[in-house]
Scaffold this motif. Structure first.
Motif, PDB file in Angstrom:
ATOM      1  N   LEU A 467      -1.537 -35.289 151.469  1.00  0.00           N
ATOM      2  CA  LEU A 467      -1.914 -33.899 151.459  1.00  0.00           C
ATOM      3  C   LEU A 467      -3.287 -33.531 150.814  1.00  0.00           C
ATOM      4  N   GLU A 468      -4.310 -33.095 151.363  1.00  0.00           N
ATOM      5  CA  GLU A 468      -5.306 -32.990 150.854  1.00  0.00           C
ATOM      6  C   GLU A 468      -5.443 -31.918 149.677  1.00  0.00           C
ATOM      7  N   ASP A 469      -5.800 -32.207 148.506  1.00  0.00           N
ATOM      8  CA  ASP A 469      -5.770 -31.368 147.491  1.00  0.00           C
ATOM      9  C   ASP A 469      -6.710 -30.338 147.437  1.00  0.00           C
ATOM     10  N   ASP A 470      -6.807 -29.382 146.514  1.00  0.00           N
ATOM     11  CA  ASP A 470      -7.822 -28.108 146.551  1.00  0.00           C
ATOM     12  C   ASP A 470      -9.235 -28.560 145.868  1.00  0.00           C
ATOM     13  N   HIS A 471      -9.404 -29.569 145.600  1.00  0.00           N
ATOM     14  CA  HIS A 471     -10.717 -30.130 145.029  1.00  0.00           C
ATOM     15  C   HIS A 471     -10.834 -29.673 143.632  1.00  0.00           C
ATOM     16  N   VAL A 472     -10.036 -28.750 142.900  1.00  0.00           N
ATOM     17  CA  VAL A 472     -10.552 -28.473 141.707  1.00  0.00           C
ATOM     18  C   VAL A 472     -10.758 -29.401 140.602  1.00  0.00           C
ATOM     19  N   HIS A 473     -10.214 -30.584 140.860  1.00  0.00           N
ATOM     20  CA  HIS A 473     -10.318 -31.806 140.231  1.00  0.00           C
ATOM     21  C   HIS A 473     -11.341 -32.895 140.439  1.00  0.00           C
ATOM     22  N   ASP A 474     -12.170 -32.198 141.285  1.00  0.00           N
ATOM     23  CA  ASP A 474     -13.177 -33.110 141.782  1.00  0.00           C
ATOM     24  C   ASP A 474     -14.149 -33.821 140.630  1.00  0.00           C
ATOM     25  N   GLN A 475     -14.231 -32.982 139.529  1.00  0.00           N
ATOM     26  CA  GLN A 475     -15.150 -33.114 138.431  1.00  0.00           C
ATOM     27  C   GLN A 475     -14.303 -33.842 137.267  1.00  0.00           C
ATOM     28  N   ASP A 476     -12.802 -33.839 137.152  1.00  0.00           N
ATOM     29  CA  ASP A 476     -12.214 -34.275 136.321  1.00  0.00           C
ATOM     30  C   ASP A 476     -11.880 -35.791 136.259  1.00  0.00           C
ATOM     31  N   PRO A 477     -11.998 -36.350 134.996  1.00  0.00           N
ATOM     32  CA  PRO A 477     -11.474 -37.662 135.129  1.00  0.00           C
ATOM     33  C   PRO A 477      -9.961 -38.129 135.370  1.00  0.00           C
ATOM     34  N   ILE A 478      -9.644 -38.563 136.490  1.00  0.00           N
ATOM     35  CA  ILE A 478      -8.243 -38.727 136.858  1.00  0.00           C
ATOM     36  C   ILE A 478      -7.836 -40.145 136.430  1.00  0.00           C
ATOM     37  N   TRP A 621      -7.311 -22.659 141.902  1.00  0.00           N
ATOM     38  CA  TRP A 621      -8.761 -21.472 141.914  1.00  0.00           C
ATOM     39  C   TRP A 621      -8.160 -20.290 141.414  1.00  0.00           C
ATOM     40  N   PHE A 622      -9.094 -19.523 140.968  1.00  0.00           N
ATOM     41  CA  PHE A 622      -8.832 -18.119 140.560  1.00  0.00           C
ATOM     42  C   PHE A 622     -10.302 -17.552 140.667  1.00  0.00           C
ATOM     43  N   VAL A 630     -15.918 -18.521 148.656  1.00  0.00           N
ATOM     44  CA  VAL A 630     -16.759 -19.290 150.025  1.00  0.00           C
ATOM     45  C   VAL A 630     -18.059 -19.906 149.270  1.00  0.00           C
ATOM     46  N   GLY A 631     -17.710 -21.441 149.744  1.00  0.00           N
ATOM     47  CA  GLY A 631     -18.635 -22.485 149.190  1.00  0.00           C
ATOM     48  C   GLY A 631     -18.708 -22.493 147.658  1.00  0.00           C
ATOM     49  N   CYS A 632     -17.581 -22.073 146.896  1.00  0.00           N
ATOM     50  CA  CYS A 632     -17.643 -22.212 145.494  1.00  0.00           C
ATOM     51  C   CYS A 632     -17.234 -23.600 144.873  1.00  0.00           C
ATOM     52  N   THR A 633     -17.890 -24.195 144.115  1.00  0.00           N
ATOM     53  CA  THR A 633     -17.630 -25.341 143.425  1.00  0.00           C
ATOM     54  C   THR A 633     -17.320 -25.470 142.197  1.00  0.00           C
ATOM     55  N   ASN A 634     -17.361 -24.129 141.480  1.00  0.00           N
ATOM     56  CA  ASN A 634     -17.546 -24.051 139.943  1.00  0.00           C
ATOM     57  C   ASN A 634     -15.911 -24.201 139.441  1.00  0.00           C
ATOM     58  N   THR A 635     -15.606 -25.387 138.999  1.00  0.00           N
ATOM     59  CA  THR A 635     -14.375 -25.877 138.607  1.00  0.00           C
ATOM     60  C   THR A 635     -13.970 -25.685 137.280  1.00  0.00           C
ATOM     61  N   LYS A 636     -14.748 -25.072 136.449  1.00  0.00           N
ATOM     62  CA  LYS A 636     -14.701 -24.763 135.215  1.00  0.00           C
ATOM     63  C   LYS A 636     -13.549 -23.639 134.924  1.00  0.00           C
ATOM     64  N   ASP A 637     -13.049 -23.635 133.986  1.00  0.00           N
ATOM     65  CA  ASP A 637     -11.855 -22.428 133.461  1.00  0.00           C
ATOM     66  C   ASP A 637     -12.776 -21.191 133.602  1.00  0.00           C
ATOM     67  N   ILE A 638     -11.911 -20.155 133.963  1.00  0.00           N
ATOM     68  CA  ILE A 638     -12.195 -18.965 133.970  1.00  0.00           C
ATOM     69  C   ILE A 638     -12.789 -18.551 132.799  1.00  0.00           C
ATOM     70  N   GLY A 642     -15.974 -20.109 134.580  1.00  0.00           N
ATOM     71  CA  GLY A 642     -15.651 -20.905 136.064  1.00  0.00           C
ATOM     72  C   GLY A 642     -14.930 -20.051 136.975  1.00  0.00           C
ATOM     73  N   CYS A 643     -14.190 -20.710 137.801  1.00  0.00           N
ATOM     74  CA  CYS A 643     -13.399 -20.036 138.964  1.00  0.00           C
ATOM     75  C   CYS A 643     -11.980 -20.817 139.139  1.00  0.00           C
ATOM     76  N   THR A 644     -11.412 -21.275 137.868  1.00  0.00           N
ATOM     77  CA  THR A 644     -10.064 -21.861 138.129  1.00  0.00           C
ATOM     78  C   THR A 644      -9.215 -21.421 136.856  1.00  0.00           C
ATOM     79  N   ILE A 645      -8.044 -21.454 136.764  1.00  0.00           N
ATOM     80  CA  ILE A 645      -6.983 -21.104 135.755  1.00  0.00           C
ATOM     81  C   ILE A 645      -5.896 -22.280 135.783  1.00  0.00           C
ATOM     82  N   TRP A 646      -5.190 -22.350 134.587  1.00  0.00           N
ATOM     83  CA  TRP A 646      -4.021 -23.280 134.765  1.00  0.00           C
ATOM     84  C   TRP A 646      -2.954 -22.334 134.873  1.00  0.00           C
ATOM     85  N   PHE A 647      -2.192 -22.575 136.034  1.00  0.00           N
ATOM     86  CA  PHE A 647      -0.819 -21.995 136.529  1.00  0.00           C
ATOM     87  C   PHE A 647       0.253 -22.532 136.133  1.00  0.00           C
TER      88      PHE A 647
END
Ligand SMILES: Nc1ncnc2c1ncn2[C@@H]1O[C@H](COP(=O)(O)OP(=O)(O)OP(=O)(O)O)[C@@H](O)[C@H]1O
Length: 733
Positions: A467-478, A621-622, A630-638, A642-647
């Motif tokens: 399952l393709e993920d939502d790409h919020v981790h694209d810039q995270d070290p996994i 994403w948040f 739309v077109g957002c790639t800002n994976t930093k925390d809100i 940025g446009c992400t949160i920890w749920f």
């Protein structure tokens, strides 16, 4: 006589009711139908799938038809007015502040808004001479003032030179001067309002004790019809019952006036408030507006009301939908020809009212379905609802009071109560449980998803078909195998895909609604299901109206086994016989959980909902950005712009359980649902075997009723046997 007729539904509607295979009204319908037919404002709270739509559509179709019928039949209207016993002396619905609620009798009023004064005058006033009296009983504690005002006077009586008041704090008021007078009063107290136009005096009494003259009034109030004095009341978070006396069915005064003082309603020189021409009945503008949150629900409710309206003839009831994506020219043409009932979204309806394309002067009903969603902070359209209400005239063109009906399975919240206080008149609560709850036909379980325990996601991550993920981790070290927060978050997302397919296989789901958190996740899930040879359609806000319609239709027809969607269809959607719901992620709002899982277990069919709940926090994403993602790639925390949160799903689960007052059962990832723990074997998607349902209820009662009748006969015979002397004396008579 059908069971629905016993609740006031006309026989003309029976055909439509039986075409739906409805034999008995559901519990909420048996309460709501008579209330709405009786003219009440209603707050309808009942579980998902309990038949709330029919509870308002049926009586509305009936009333709208009856009113239109009366309007086009001049002979009937004339007959009606001849029979009319005369003008009723009551509080005037057209001469009041909008938030002062007047009930159907016209003799009770209240305003529940703190720190705001709201007043009303009576339908008639007195001038020229005579001595008059009316009585007011305090029914709801708060602040209030009672007295008299001319038509030029303020409804906030006592604050100008055209009105007089006596207030609950023991003050009289005129021309904005507040002086001590009489005693303070509170709930249950009865106030007498006296006006002596012969001697130009005004005074009040409390519980029969008359106070001295409060004001010697100017002779203009006696001599000039322009200064005719009308009984007037003013409330602040309080309620009053007025009695103007007279012979139009009023109750007797609790403290009748003496010394030739007469009831104000019995005055021979009454001057009636005169409305402008109210006799023209406009047959083109709608009588009812039903507000729904989404296009899908607009269509669904429209079909419901249309089923009932279509069997009513002479006149035919014209229904119309107003939602985004519809043919504007066609709508304008329909509005021009005339329409009776409109079902639409608030934004679209407000737009039409504001631009003058939709006239609301005749509106007699407003139904707000799923009201808590509109008023809620997230995605709500409270401002549209408020604007619609602001744009409405105080009363309808023919002087009828407007009826407001609000419903939801999750009605118990502060915003709804506040709305009811501001806009509804003496609303009747139709509330079968007293709290938000889940239907007994819905079984719901959670399955915990723990990527540190179940590490199959690591292998899957390197396969092409996960399952393709939502790409919020694209810039995270996994770093698979570690307990890093980001790594576990990504692991959860992949693992959830695996669990969805496992659940489908384990429970042999042939049909299910699958809820994802975002539109992007829905798209990914749809593709993932296709990759697993499962047919699926997708429904969310980024799909066109046509695509959404097609997805829903293909799911309903069974051409697609799975409907993947966001919360856009969490509420109200009624697809018959859907057995399963899967929540890939819990909703952001606890009340939304009740709605999502309520897509199954409808119309007496059993359903199961499985929620996949992550044991670790998920980064999601948040979007706060301009393009809303739309077109957002800002994976930093809100917090860092940025446009992400920890749920935290575990926390949300706790909130949901607290809201429902129960713990939700857990299943492991083999999805062995403990069916036997839930009242025996069930087949999801089918009716509960041997269980109580609307139709079997009557039959199960029948045997008890017949046993009771036998017992009653035996008891009476026994009594007569043991009391022969009673029989003898009866014969002697
Ligand atoms: N009297 C009845 N007898 C049998 N079935 C009924 C009856 N009334 C309604 N239904 C059916 O029950 C189902 C659910 O009804 P409805 O959609 O009105 O539920 P609801 O209470 O509005 O649910 P939600 O809160 O999810 O919007 C529908 O399929 C409807 O046709």
């Amino acid at each position: 006589m059908t069971a629905f007729e016993e609740f006031g539904i006309i026989p003309e509607l029976s055909e439509a009711i039986s075409s739906l295979n409805w034999t008995l009204p559901t519990a909420v319908q048996s309460e709501a139908i008579p209330a709405i037919l009786g003219g009440a404002d209603a707050l309808i709270a009942a579980e998902t799938g309990s038949g709330k739509t029919g509870a308002f559509c049926l009586p509305i179709a009936q009333i709208v038809w009856e009113r239109r019928k009366l309007a086009i039949s001049p002979s009937k209207s004339a007959e009606n007015s001849e029979k009319s016993p005369g003008k009723r002396f009551e509080l005037n619905p057209e001469d009041r502040d909008p938030h002062l609620k007047i009930d159907r009798t016209g003799l009770n009023c209240e305003s529940r808004i703190p720190k705001e004064w709201h007043g009303a005058r009576a339908m008639g006033g007195v001038t020229g001479g005579g001595k008059y009296y009316f009585e007011v009983t305090i029914t709801l504690d708060g602040l209030c003032r009672v007295g008299w005002a001319t038509m030029a006077g303020s409804l906030k009586i006592g604050t100008d030179f055209e009105s007089f008041g006596y207030g609950g704090t023991g003050k009289k008021s005129y021309g904005k001067r507040f002086d001590d007078y009489g005693r303070s009063f509170t709930t249950g107290d009865v106030l007498g309002c006296y006006l002596d136009l012969d001697n130009l005096k005004m005074w009040w009494s409390k519980n029969g004790n008359e106070y001295p003259t409060a004001y010697t009034i100017d002779k203009k109030f006696r001599d000039s019809p322009a200064h005719c004095l009308f009984p007037a009341v003013l409330c602040q978070n309080s309620g009053l019952a007025v009695n103007f006396g007279g012979d139009l069915g009023s109750a007797p005064f609790k403290f009748p006036p003496k010394n030739g003082i007469q009831a104000v309603a019995a005055a021979s020189n009454l001057q009636w408030w005169s409305p402008e021409a109210k006799n023209t009945v406009d047959l083109t503008t709608p009588l009812c507006i039903i507000l729904e949150p989404t296009r899908e629900l607009v269509q669904q409710t429209f079909q419901n009301i249309q089923t009932f309206a279509s069997v009513l003839k002479e006149p035919e009831i014209r229904c119309l939908t107003l939602a985004a994506g519809e043919n504007m020219n066609q709508i304008l043409r329909s509005l021009e020809i005339g329409t009776d009932i409109i079902v639409g979204t608030p934004s679209r309806i407000f737009d039409f009212i504001q631009t003058g394309k939709l006239t609301t002067s005749c509106l007699q009903f407003i139904v707000i379905d799923e009201i808590d969603q509109f008023l809620g902070a997230k995605g709500g359209s409270a401002h549209h609802i408020e604007s619609i209400f602001k744009a409405l005239p105080l009363v309808t063109q023919d002087g009828t009071r407007r009826q407001i009906i609000a419903c939801s399975a999750t009605l118990h919240n502060f915003e709804v109560a506040r709305f009811a206080d501001r806009h509804m008149s003496f609303p009747q609560w139709i509330d079968l449980k007293g709290a938000d709850c889940v239907s007994a036909d819905v079984h719901h379980v959670v399955c915990h998803v723990d990527p540190s325990e179940d590490r199959q996601w690591i292998r899957q991550k390197y396969q092409p078909n996960h399952l393709e993920d939502d790409h919020v981790h694209d810039q995270d070290p996994i770093r698979p195998g570690t307990q890093d927060r980001e790594t576990l978050s990504l692991g959860t997302k992949i693992l959830k895909g695996i669990y969805v397919v496992k659940a489908i296989q384990a429970l042999q789901m042939d049909k299910a609604i699958i809820f994802c958190r975002t539109k992007q996740q829905c798209d990914h899930m749809e593709t993932f299901l296709h990759q697993n040879n499962l047919t699926a359609a997708c429904l969310h806000g980024d799909r066109s109206a046509e695509e959404r319609q097609n997805s829903l239709e293909s799911f309903k027809k069974g051409e697609m086994r799975f409907l993947v969607c966001t919360d856009v269809v969490a509420r109200g959607l009624d697809v018959q016989g859907v057995p399963f719901v899967i929540n890939v992620t819990l909703p952001d709002e606890k009340s939304q959980y009740v709605h999502r899982i309520g897509r199954v277990g409808r119309a007496e069919r059993m359903g199961l909902s499985i929620s996949l709940v992550s044991t670790c926090e998920e980064k999601v994403w948040f979007h706060k950005c301009r393009g809303r993602g739309v077109g957002c790639t800002n994976t930093k925390d809100i917090a860092q712009g940025g446009c992400t949160i920890w749920f935290d799903e575990k926390k949300m689960l706790g909130e949901i359980e607290e809201h429902l007052g129960s713990t939700i059962s857990t299943v492991d990832s083999d999805f062995n649902v403990p069916i036997d723990e839930f009242d025996g074997k069930v087949v999801y998607g089918e009716k509960r075997k041997g269980g109580a349902n609307f139709a079997t209820h009557v039959f199960s009662l029948a045997s008890s009723a017949s046993q009771l009748a036998d017992l009653e006969t035996k008891m009476q015979l026994e009594y007569l046997k043991n009391n022969r002397h009673v029989l003898a004396s009866i014969h002697a008579l």
